[in-house]
Scaffold this active site. Structure first.
Site, PDB file in Angstrom:
ATOM      1  N   CYS A 139      13.700  10.230   6.467  1.00  0.00           N
ATOM      2  CA  CYS A 139      13.795   9.541   8.012  1.00  0.00           C
ATOM      3  C   CYS A 139      15.150  10.190   8.240  1.00  0.00           C
ATOM      4  O   CYS A 139      14.671  10.061   9.817  1.00  0.00           O
ATOM      5  CB  CYS A 139      12.903   7.939   7.916  1.00  0.00           C
ATOM      6  SG  CYS A 139      14.089   7.319   6.078  1.00  0.00           S
TER       7      CYS A 139
ATOM      8  N   GLU B 168      10.195   0.619   9.859  1.00  0.00           N
ATOM      9  CA  GLU B 168      11.526   2.049   9.285  1.00  0.00           C
ATOM     10  C   GLU B 168      10.677   3.662  10.286  1.00  0.00           C
ATOM     11  O   GLU B 168       9.902   3.798   9.203  1.00  0.00           O
ATOM     12  CB  GLU B 168      12.167   1.381   7.914  1.00  0.00           C
ATOM     13  CG  GLU B 168      13.235   2.053   8.231  1.00  0.00           C
ATOM     14  CD  GLU B 168      12.488   3.640   7.582  1.00  0.00           C
ATOM     15  OE1 GLU B 168      13.161   4.442   8.799  1.00  0.00           O
ATOM     16  OE2 GLU B 168      13.145   3.906   6.080  1.00  0.00           O
TER      17      GLU B 168
ATOM     18  N   LYS C 228       0.362  -1.004   0.077  1.00  0.00           N
ATOM     19  CA  LYS C 228      -0.336  -0.169   0.049  1.00  0.00           C
ATOM     20  C   LYS C 228       1.034   1.418   0.063  1.00  0.00           C
ATOM     21  O   LYS C 228       1.294   1.848   0.947  1.00  0.00           O
ATOM     22  CB  LYS C 228      -1.031   0.482   1.389  1.00  0.00           C
ATOM     23  CG  LYS C 228      -2.125   1.001   1.086  1.00  0.00           C
ATOM     24  CD  LYS C 228      -2.441   1.102   2.334  1.00  0.00           C
ATOM     25  CE  LYS C 228      -1.961   2.422   3.218  1.00  0.00           C
ATOM     26  NZ  LYS C 228      -1.929   4.345   2.395  1.00  0.00           N
TER      27      LYS C 228
ATOM     28  N   GLU D 236      10.394  14.906  15.172  1.00  0.00           N
ATOM     29  CA  GLU D 236      10.913  15.241  13.837  1.00  0.00           C
ATOM     30  C   GLU D 236       9.769  15.866  13.541  1.00  0.00           C
ATOM     31  O   GLU D 236       8.888  15.553  13.579  1.00  0.00           O
ATOM     32  CB  GLU D 236      10.424  13.329  13.499  1.00  0.00           C
ATOM     33  CG  GLU D 236      10.945  13.221  11.988  1.00  0.00           C
ATOM     34  CD  GLU D 236      10.394  11.667  11.689  1.00  0.00           C
ATOM     35  OE1 GLU D 236       9.873  11.196  12.131  1.00  0.00           O
ATOM     36  OE2 GLU D 236      11.540  10.989  11.296  1.00  0.00           O
TER      37      GLU D 236
HETATM   38  P1  NAP Z   1       1.852   8.110   8.486  1.00  0.00           P
HETATM   39  O1  NAP Z   1       1.257   8.788   8.597  1.00  0.00           O
HETATM   40  O2  NAP Z   1       3.373   6.978   8.949  1.00  0.00           O
HETATM   41  O3  NAP Z   1       2.218   6.933   6.650  1.00  0.00           O
HETATM   42  C1  NAP Z   1       2.771   6.146   5.773  1.00  0.00           C
HETATM   43  C2  NAP Z   1       1.925   4.903   5.425  1.00  0.00           C
HETATM   44  O4  NAP Z   1       1.157   4.325   6.586  1.00  0.00           O
HETATM   45  C3  NAP Z   1       1.021   5.671   4.884  1.00  0.00           C
HETATM   46  O5  NAP Z   1       1.114   4.625   3.666  1.00  0.00           O
HETATM   47  C4  NAP Z   1      -0.107   5.778   5.200  1.00  0.00           C
HETATM   48  O6  NAP Z   1      -1.592   6.000   4.619  1.00  0.00           O
HETATM   49  C5  NAP Z   1      -0.368   4.270   6.252  1.00  0.00           C
HETATM   50  N1  NAP Z   1      -0.888   4.389   7.291  1.00  0.00           N
HETATM   51  C6  NAP Z   1      -1.379   5.376   8.119  1.00  0.00           C
HETATM   52  N2  NAP Z   1      -2.947   4.562   9.105  1.00  0.00           N
HETATM   53  C7  NAP Z   1      -2.603   3.394   9.331  1.00  0.00           C
HETATM   54  C8  NAP Z   1      -3.000   2.886   9.483  1.00  0.00           C
HETATM   55  N3  NAP Z   1      -3.634   2.872  11.171  1.00  0.00           N
HETATM   56  N4  NAP Z   1      -3.106   0.956   9.559  1.00  0.00           N
HETATM   57  C9  NAP Z   1      -2.040   1.162   8.667  1.00  0.00           C
HETATM   58  N5  NAP Z   1      -1.491   2.069   7.365  1.00  0.00           N
HETATM   59  C10 NAP Z   1      -1.561   3.603   7.888  1.00  0.00           C
HETATM   60  O7  NAP Z   1       2.729   9.580   8.276  1.00  0.00           O
HETATM   61  P2  NAP Z   1       2.639  10.521   7.309  1.00  0.00           P
HETATM   62  O8  NAP Z   1       0.778  10.819   7.853  1.00  0.00           O
HETATM   63  O9  NAP Z   1       1.899  10.671   6.119  1.00  0.00           O
HETATM   64  O10 NAP Z   1       3.446  11.327   7.383  1.00  0.00           O
HETATM   65  C11 NAP Z   1       3.481  11.817   9.137  1.00  0.00           C
HETATM   66  C12 NAP Z   1       4.321  12.284   9.649  1.00  0.00           C
HETATM   67  O11 NAP Z   1       5.260  10.931  10.226  1.00  0.00           O
HETATM   68  C13 NAP Z   1       5.914  13.150   9.312  1.00  0.00           C
HETATM   69  O12 NAP Z   1       5.245  14.188   9.519  1.00  0.00           O
HETATM   70  C14 NAP Z   1       6.541  12.560   9.387  1.00  0.00           C
HETATM   71  O13 NAP Z   1       7.528  13.077  10.832  1.00  0.00           O
HETATM   72  C15 NAP Z   1       6.626  10.944   9.472  1.00  0.00           C
HETATM   73  N6  NAP Z   1       6.689  10.666   8.487  1.00  0.00           N
HETATM   74  C16 NAP Z   1       8.275  10.059   8.743  1.00  0.00           C
HETATM   75  C17 NAP Z   1       8.297   8.609   7.587  1.00  0.00           C
HETATM   76  C18 NAP Z   1       9.751   7.717   7.949  1.00  0.00           C
HETATM   77  O14 NAP Z   1       9.862   7.814   6.548  1.00  0.00           O
HETATM   78  N7  NAP Z   1      10.424   8.026   9.156  1.00  0.00           N
HETATM   79  C19 NAP Z   1       8.172   8.487   6.513  1.00  0.00           C
HETATM   80  C20 NAP Z   1       6.784   9.786   6.389  1.00  0.00           C
HETATM   81  C21 NAP Z   1       5.917   9.898   7.419  1.00  0.00           C
HETATM   82  P3  NAP Z   1      -2.274   6.767   3.130  1.00  0.00           P
HETATM   83  O15 NAP Z   1      -1.033   8.335   4.107  1.00  0.00           O
HETATM   84  O16 NAP Z   1      -2.109   7.212   3.368  1.00  0.00           O
HETATM   85  O17 NAP Z   1      -3.455   7.011   4.674  1.00  0.00           O
END
Ligand code: NAP
Ligand code: MG
Length: 422
Positions: A224, A190, A115, A325
């Site tokens: 990240c 990760e 996904k 972060e």
């Molecule tokens: P996120 O919520 O962790 O999203 C990452 C992935 O997980 C997306 O595909 C998301 O889907 C999915 N997801 C969200 N809620 C889920 C759940 N309950 N069960 C299973 N999968 C789920 O990150 P984000 O909201 O896009 O970003 C928010 C913050 O996270 C950023 O500002 C940053 O600080 C951090 N972040 C960190 C990394 C990293 O590599 N360390 C990467 C991204 C974000 P959808 O978003 O498509 O709904």
């Protein structure tokens, strides 16, 4: 059709590499159109990683093991694919993130439900099409779009998913851990970071300043392992932060399709609000803005999600901008005086993904590498990734390793077979 043999898997991955080469421009373009990063991905990083996995596809094997009663029992191990893998990835690098999951799945012979993030799904869908084009039977690799709370959660909870490989935020990581309890899924996580980048006074300051700046500003800080806590030895602090601020002010922020652009936009209005919120928090906490400090407001870019590369000086260790972060182009410059002190402060975080160290003193570099609690330590460089190197976190940055031979172990079961021979 029966299961693919290791030889067939190797051939398939190499064909996939050729298909990616043939469609390279389109794949890079999709990434830029979706999340704004400057056009152009590293071919060594993407295709080299798949070729690394292709090489390993025929090199995976168990061991023979002498038991404690050698004359009576003989044993060996079999390596088997773990089964159905669910991969959930973020939007900050769609092409690399998808490849990081596909490589080990194809090499080990697992099946995959991936996904992508809703903000950036097209590259993963296109890669799925290319796999069908080169002859992968439908159903082996499945790209499923949808929101995290529904599609992502369905993968994380599903009783027939054997392992989840997740990349993203810590908050979502916790949901995945809880969901995994339903059927004791294997997990690799990760997650986020607040990585230290330590600059000693004896470093090559010009190279270190460039590294410290790009260690945060690359990909608009949406990385990240970004080295967002830059610890600088006191005697060079003022000179060094001035250099970094100068670099920040001269970075070309703009449209990812413009070849002159060095820093693209943030991915979304939501991410813009989050990052601008942290800029306000930093100012309220009393940090000093040496460069940037806000979103772009002029002309066409003022209508987009563009943020100025920002350098905060006089940052205290406990400020929110130094502990949380941000995932935006925001660097915190922090002075230090002594070796033991900076080790302790660098490790004083709930994260542990990466660290950078700049010094010309080799023994100091090795001593600090041993004491930093993080999965990657870069000495006199930053953000160097290689298919052969394990990558992953300590502490709340997650567990399991992606990349390297270590990653393949996470996609395999090991079975011990014991034969009585006495
Ligand atoms: P996120 O919520 O962790 O999203 C990452 C992935 O997980 C997306 O595909 C998301 O889907 C999915 N997801 C969200 N809620 C889920 C759940 N309950 N069960 C299973 N999968 C789920 O990150 P984000 O909201 O896009 O970003 C928010 C913050 O996270 C950023 O500002 C940053 O600080 C951090 N972040 C960190 C990394 C990293 O590599 N360390 C990467 C991204 C974000 P959808 O978003 O498509 O709904
Ligand atoms: Mg999201």
């Amino acid at each position: 059709m029966g299961p693919f043999t290791p030889f067939e898997r190797q051939e398939l991955i190499l064909k996939f590499c050729d298909a990616i080469e043939a469609n390279w421009d389109e794949l890079c373009l999709l990434d830029t159109l979706e999340m704004g990063a400057p056009y152009g991905r590293s071919r060594r990083e993407i295709i080299g990683r798949l070729r690394f996995c292709a090489g390993l596809a025929t090199a995976l094997h168990g061991e023979t093991i002498a038991t404690s009663v050698p004359g009576e029992a003989f044993a060996y191990t079999l390596k088997e694919p773990v089964g159905v893998v669910g991969a959930i990835i973020p939007w900050n690098g769609p092409l690399p993130a998808t490849i990081w999951k596909l490589g080990p799945v194809l090499a080990t012979g697992c099946a995959l439900v991936l996904k992508p993030a809703e903000e950036a799904s097209l590259t993963a869908l296109r890669l799925g099409e290319l796999l069908l084009d080169i002859g992968l039977p439908p159903g082996v690799i499945n790209i499923v779009t949808g929101f995290g709370e529904t599609a992502g959660a369905a993968i994380a909870n599903h009783p027939d998913v054997d392992k989840v490989a997740f990349t993203g935020s810590n908050e979502t990581g916790r949901h995945i851990v809880r969901a995994s309890a339903s059927n004791m899924k294997r997990l690799s996580l990760e997650l986020g970071g607040k990585s230290p980048h330590i600059i000693f006074a004896d470093a090559d300051l010009e190279a270190a300043a460039r590294s410290a700046a790009m260690g945060v500003f690359a990909n608009s800080g949406q990385v990240c392992c970004a080295g967002t806590r830059v610890f600088i030895e006191k005697p060079i602090y003022d000179e060094f932060v001035a250099r970094v601020a100068e670099i920040a002010r001269h970075l070309k922020v703009g449209n990812g399709l413009d070849p002159a652009t060095e820093i693209g936009p943030l991915v979304s209005g939501q991410q813009l609000d989050r990052v601008v919120g942290y800029l306000d928090i930093g100012k309220r906490e009393g940090a000093e803005v040496l460069a940037g400090g806000g979103r772009l407001t002029e002309g066409a870019l003022g209508k987009g999600f563009f943020v100025q590369p920002t350098v905060f000086a006089n940052v205290g260790d406990s400020m929110r901008i130094a502990t949380e972060e941000i995932f935006g182009p925001v660097l915190s410059a922090i002075p230090f005086t002594e070796f033991d002190e900076v080790v302790a402060r660098a490790n004083d975080t709930r994260f542990g993904l990466a660290a950078g160290v700049w010094t010309r003193d080799l023994s100091k570099a090795h001593r600090i590498a041993a004491r930093i609690r993080a999965g990657s330590v870069w000495i006199n460089c930053y953000n160097i990734f290689d298919a052969a190197l394990p990558f992953g976190g300590y502490r709340e940055s997650g567990y399991g390793r992606e990349s390297g031979i270590q990653q393949l172990e996470e996609y395999m079961q090991v079975k011990a077979v014991t034969i009585q021979v006495g």
